[in-house]
Each structure stands twice: as C-alpha cells, then as structure tokens.
Write an enzyme that holds these catalytic residues in place. Structure first.
Site, PDB file in Angstrom:
ATOM      1  N   GLU A  56       0.910  -1.283   0.282  1.00 54.49           N
ATOM      2  CA  GLU A  56      -0.080  -0.037   0.052  1.00 54.49           C
ATOM      3  C   GLU A  56       1.100   1.161   0.027  1.00 54.49           C
ATOM      4  O   GLU A  56       0.748   2.129  -0.539  1.00 54.49           O
ATOM      5  CB  GLU A  56      -0.906   0.061   1.153  1.00 54.49           C
ATOM      6  CG  GLU A  56      -1.870  -1.266   1.306  1.00 54.49           C
ATOM      7  CD  GLU A  56      -1.454  -2.248   2.230  1.00 54.49           C
ATOM      8  OE1 GLU A  56      -0.072  -2.710   1.924  1.00 54.49           O
ATOM      9  OE2 GLU A  56      -2.074  -2.941   2.970  1.00 54.49           O
ATOM     10  N   ALA A 167      19.297 -49.882  -7.598  1.00 57.55           N
ATOM     11  CA  ALA A 167      19.544 -50.811  -6.568  1.00 57.55           C
ATOM     12  C   ALA A 167      21.147 -50.550  -5.934  1.00 57.55           C
ATOM     13  O   ALA A 167      21.226 -51.134  -4.756  1.00 57.55           O
ATOM     14  CB  ALA A 167      19.587 -52.243  -7.379  1.00 57.55           C
ATOM     15  N   TRP A 173      20.853 -38.513 -10.541  1.00 57.88           N
ATOM     16  CA  TRP A 173      20.107 -37.994 -11.700  1.00 57.88           C
ATOM     17  C   TRP A 173      19.062 -38.808 -12.458  1.00 57.88           C
ATOM     18  O   TRP A 173      19.084 -39.142 -13.330  1.00 57.88           O
ATOM     19  CB  TRP A 173      21.536 -37.924 -12.891  1.00 57.88           C
ATOM     20  CG  TRP A 173      22.844 -37.465 -12.306  1.00 57.88           C
ATOM     21  CD1 TRP A 173      23.778 -37.985 -12.055  1.00 57.88           C
ATOM     22  CD2 TRP A 173      22.701 -36.015 -12.132  1.00 57.88           C
ATOM     23  NE1 TRP A 173      24.924 -37.216 -11.752  1.00 57.88           N
ATOM     24  CE2 TRP A 173      24.143 -35.849 -11.497  1.00 57.88           C
ATOM     25  CE3 TRP A 173      22.052 -34.890 -11.925  1.00 57.88           C
ATOM     26  CZ2 TRP A 173      24.660 -34.627 -10.854  1.00 57.88           C
ATOM     27  CZ3 TRP A 173      22.495 -33.633 -11.327  1.00 57.88           C
ATOM     28  CH2 TRP A 173      24.096 -33.537 -10.747  1.00 57.88           C
ATOM     29  N   LEU A 207      21.527 -28.874  -0.773  1.00 61.18           N
ATOM     30  CA  LEU A 207      20.451 -28.235  -0.321  1.00 61.18           C
ATOM     31  C   LEU A 207      20.408 -26.779  -0.572  1.00 61.18           C
ATOM     32  O   LEU A 207      19.355 -26.099   0.056  1.00 61.18           O
ATOM     33  CB  LEU A 207      19.974 -28.718   1.098  1.00 61.18           C
ATOM     34  CG  LEU A 207      19.804 -30.199   1.092  1.00 61.18           C
ATOM     35  CD1 LEU A 207      19.365 -30.544   2.455  1.00 61.18           C
ATOM     36  CD2 LEU A 207      18.552 -30.827   0.128  1.00 61.18           C
ATOM     37  N   ARG A 210      20.444 -22.821  -6.434  1.00 63.10           N
ATOM     38  CA  ARG A 210      21.371 -22.085  -7.115  1.00 63.10           C
ATOM     39  C   ARG A 210      20.908 -22.418  -8.805  1.00 63.10           C
ATOM     40  O   ARG A 210      20.227 -22.861  -9.192  1.00 63.10           O
ATOM     41  CB  ARG A 210      22.727 -22.786  -6.936  1.00 63.10           C
ATOM     42  CG  ARG A 210      22.714 -24.247  -6.929  1.00 63.10           C
ATOM     43  CD  ARG A 210      24.016 -24.963  -6.422  1.00 63.10           C
ATOM     44  NE  ARG A 210      23.945 -26.108  -6.560  1.00 63.10           N
ATOM     45  CZ  ARG A 210      23.460 -27.209  -6.106  1.00 63.10           C
ATOM     46  NH1 ARG A 210      22.570 -26.943  -5.014  1.00 63.10           N
ATOM     47  NH2 ARG A 210      23.454 -28.606  -6.165  1.00 63.10           N
ATOM     48  N   GLU A 282      12.308 -32.540   1.109  1.00 65.52           N
ATOM     49  CA  GLU A 282      13.148 -32.973  -0.105  1.00 65.52           C
ATOM     50  C   GLU A 282      13.423 -34.739   0.258  1.00 65.52           C
ATOM     51  O   GLU A 282      14.174 -34.927  -0.524  1.00 65.52           O
ATOM     52  CB  GLU A 282      14.323 -32.288  -0.307  1.00 65.52           C
ATOM     53  CG  GLU A 282      13.836 -30.900  -0.864  1.00 65.52           C
ATOM     54  CD  GLU A 282      14.672 -30.506  -2.223  1.00 65.52           C
ATOM     55  OE1 GLU A 282      15.367 -31.198  -2.772  1.00 65.52           O
ATOM     56  OE2 GLU A 282      14.958 -29.092  -2.394  1.00 65.52           O
ATOM     57  N   PRO A 285      12.589 -41.325   1.698  1.00 63.98           N
ATOM     58  CA  PRO A 285      11.330 -42.012   1.741  1.00 63.98           C
ATOM     59  C   PRO A 285      10.802 -42.205   3.160  1.00 63.98           C
ATOM     60  O   PRO A 285       9.935 -42.371   3.161  1.00 63.98           O
ATOM     61  CB  PRO A 285      11.869 -43.117   0.894  1.00 63.98           C
ATOM     62  CG  PRO A 285      13.338 -43.348   0.652  1.00 63.98           C
ATOM     63  CD  PRO A 285      13.572 -41.855   0.711  1.00 63.98           C
ATOM     64  N   LEU A 287      11.644 -40.477   5.911  1.00 58.62           N
ATOM     65  CA  LEU A 287      11.278 -39.039   6.536  1.00 58.62           C
ATOM     66  C   LEU A 287       9.741 -38.628   6.027  1.00 58.62           C
ATOM     67  O   LEU A 287       8.867 -38.342   6.569  1.00 58.62           O
ATOM     68  CB  LEU A 287      12.047 -38.007   6.481  1.00 58.62           C
ATOM     69  CG  LEU A 287      11.848 -36.774   7.427  1.00 58.62           C
ATOM     70  CD1 LEU A 287      11.778 -37.050   8.567  1.00 58.62           C
ATOM     71  CD2 LEU A 287      13.060 -35.486   6.791  1.00 58.62           C
ATOM     72  N   GLY A 289       7.586 -40.597   4.651  1.00 63.17           N
ATOM     73  CA  GLY A 289       6.370 -41.453   5.008  1.00 63.17           C
ATOM     74  C   GLY A 289       6.023 -41.203   6.596  1.00 63.17           C
ATOM     75  O   GLY A 289       4.854 -40.927   6.654  1.00 63.17           O
TER      76      GLY A 289
END
Ligand code: NAP
Length: 353
Positions: A56, A167, A173, A207, A210, A282, A285, A287, A289
C-alpha cells in the site's frame, strides 16, 4: 489512461503480489493497485522483502495527491500495527482514500484490525473480492498463520515405476536437467528445505537454491534443515559448507516422538517460531513417510522420469498405510511436462478424524 474495474484491479494486485513470493517471509506476499476517483490506475505496489515498504505504501507514494478520493485495491487486509514499518491503515486514511477493497482478511492477530480502523475513519471497506484467487497466491503464509506451523510441500523424484534410486544406491540423476532447474526455482520460493539424515549420509546434497548452469547461489537461501535424531550429520557434509544457514535438528533439541526420533510436529512448530512459513521436504522416503503418516504434508510435487529401474528403493516408505482403505487419497491439481519428465502436483485429501 482508461479506467479499470475493481475486479480487474484486484487481478492485477494478485499478479503483483506474486512477485514477492519467496522473499517476504515471515511476512505475506501482498499487492496493491490504487485507482483515482475516476477509476484510473494511479499507483501500484507489492511487498518485495520483509522489512521493506508494504504494498500500500509503495502504491500511495506513486499516486501522491491523486489517491485522494480514490480506491485502494489490496490482496490482504491492510495492517493496523507498527512493526518494522508503520500501519498501512493510517497511511490510507492520511492519503484520503474513499474506499478500500480487500481480497482476504488478515488472520494474524498482531496485524489485523485494519478494516475496522478504516471503517471507523469513514472509509468504505469491502472484503472478499477475488478471495479464492488471492488465497491461492498466499496459501503458504495464510495456512501457516492460521494454524501455527509451516505449509509443507513434499517434493520427490522417481522413475515411472516409482523408484527413487537404483539398486546399487546411485540416485543423483533420476530426472532431467530441466526438472532439476525447476526444483531449484521451487527452493527459491520457500523458507526452509528439509531432508533426513539418511539422505545426507547417502547423497551428501548441498540443499541450496542455485543456478544449475553456472553454480551461482541465489541471493536468498532457504534454511537447510537436517532431521537427525542423534546428530549423525558429518562435520564435513556439504550441508555444513556455510553456503546457507543450516540447522541439524536433533531429538535432544526438538523433542522426541514415541519412537525416540525427532518429533515432527514439534519440529514444524519450532520452524514456524523461527519465521518459516513455507518449507520444502526433499526426502528421503523414510522421513517423507513419517511426515505423511502424521498428516503434516500440505502439497506433493512429484517429478516422474520416463525411466524404469525395476529394483531399488521406492520414493516412499512406511506412511502408516497397511490396507487399501487407508491409502492416502490425493487430488491432482496440475500435471506439466518439464523437459522429458512430468511434474505432478497433488493435495492430500484430509482424512476423517
Ligand atoms: N528421489 C528422491 O526424491 C529422493 C530424495 C531424497 C532422498 N532420496 C534417496 O533416499 C535414500 C535415503 O533414504 P532414507 O529413507 O534413509 O533417508 P531419509 O528419509 O532422508 O532419512 C531417514 C532418517 O531420518 C531420521 N529421522 C529423524 N526423525 C525421524 C522421524 N520422526 N521419522 C523418520 N525418520 C526420522 C532417521 O534417522 P535417525 O533416527 O538417526 O535420526 C531416519 O533414518 C537415498 O538413497 C537418497 O538418494 C531420494
């Protein structure tokens, strides 16, 4: 310039507000358009960074005397308190505007009350114009303020068969460069990026937000949070490289859940206390879950690569679901192709208590 309707002005104000996304926390994004008495646009503004002038005030400065008798169209109820800047309600009164049109009321008890102050000064105030659209543009901040913990987005990358790593453990990637650029843009819109210590130990991610092409860091970096019950994050891990602030959140500091691991609700409450309004989870699996099982995820952004692995860890581990009736139902809100990959956005449907 031709006159515009209040509805058009609000649409413009919502677009202006979006320019502040990722830069205003712990404040909201806000946009403002000032119309003179004939409905002509005489000022525009948005809140660009915390501590900077409110939308404002920017619009009033542009309008000058032409604000007198005009209409201020604002995405959020003007603030009524003196924080790092003065109350916008008083500035609008002093400028002599005749009418203030607001999309969404301010849920923050500290700053709300602007509409009442304006009305008491004889200004006509309307609330609710394009409210749904303005709410969507400010969803993280509004949600966070209403309930006291950050809006949490779980982002993951997986192959078409739902694998998050090969595996042999190689996983860096899975998706294309285009998808990874998209993720960095997403990081730039949040206040914190969260990962489990398992991911830090396996991938040693930076993390940071960039530019992937030249590696330069974005000016504003989200807080890096490692969820690490017993403080196993190595001293030489990249998250400790000093490129951005990092918090290794241990059970001793945050509090522990019944399993002895970091209490995730307490972690989010502490992040809110530290000014985090939007956070990006990010992974990995385990954490993810745990956050999903606790019902703490607000949005899911999955990047799915047209690849198959057939073996290797899945994108998500135990999320508290053992039978199909308990599956976490999602509402798809967007599917966009990003390079060769798909970006799928979905909202978990709230479960019945
Ligand atoms: N494709 C993707 O999007 C993606 C993203 C990230 C990671 N990954 C992959 O995931 C793999 C690592 O998976 P991960 O499951 O071991 O890692 P993770 O989910 O990042 O970390 C799990 C660890 O978090 C800690 N933790 C602390 N509090 C917790 C709580 N309340 N609930 C659950 N965990 C808690 C636990 O260790 P403590 O008990 O010691 O604290 C747990 O072992 C890597 O291969 C990585 O490449 C993939």
């Amino acid at each position: 310039m031709a006159s515009v309707s209040v509805d058009e002005a609000m649409r413009r104000a919502i677009a202006l507000a979006a320019r502040g996304l990722g830069a205003t926390s712990p404040n909201p994004v806000v946009g403002c358009v000032l119309l003179d008495a004939d409905g002509e646009v005489v000022g525009e503004g948005f809140h660009a960074y915390a501590g900077g002038p409110h939308a404002e005030i920017v619009a009033l400065a542009q309008a000058g005397k032409r604000a007198h008798g005009g209409t201020a169209v604002v995405t959020l109820e003007p603030c009524d308190h003196t924080g790092r800047t003065g109350p916008c309600s008083h500035a609008l009164i002093a400028a002599g505007v005749a009418r203030v049109v607001v999309a969404v009321p301010d849920p923050n008890p500290v700053a709300s009350g602007g509409a009442a102050t304006l009305r008491a000064a004889g200004i006509q105030v309307e609330v609710g114009v394009r409210a749904e659209e303005a709410e969507a543009g400010n969803i993280a901040w509004l949600t966070s303020m209403r309930r006291g913990w950050p809006y949490l987005i779980w982002k993951y990358a997986a192959t078409l068969d739902g694998r998050s790593a090969a595996a042999d453990g190689t996983s860096m990637w899975i998706t294309s460069e285009a998808a990874r650029i998209d993720v960095h843009a997403l990081r730039g819109t949040v206040d914190a990026v969260i990962a489990g210590v398992g991911t830090v130990l396996t991938d040693d991610p930076r993390l940071t937000a960039r530019n992937l092409r030249d590696g330069t860091l974005a000016i504003r970096q989200p807080l890096r949070v490692v969820v690490d019950s017993s403080g196993r994050t190595p001293a030489d891990s990249r998250v400790r490289d000093g490129a951005a602030r990092t918090w290794v959140a241990t059970a001793a500091e945050v509090g522990a859940g019944p399993d002895g691991r970091v209490d995730l609700a307490a972690l989010l409450a502490e992040l809110h206390h530290r000014g985090v309004r939007a956070a990006l989870l990010e992974g990995g699996p385990t954490l993810a879950g745990a956050f999903l099982a606790a019902g703490l995820v607000d949005r899911i952004v999955g990047y799915v690569a047209p690849k198959l692995l057939g073996a290797g860890p899945t994108a998500l581990l135990d999320a508290g679901v053992t039978t199909i009736a308990d599956a976490i139902d999602l509402e798809l809100t967007d599917v966009t192709q990003v390079g060769p990959d798909l970006r799928i956005t979905a909202l978990p449907r709230k479960r019945e208590a």
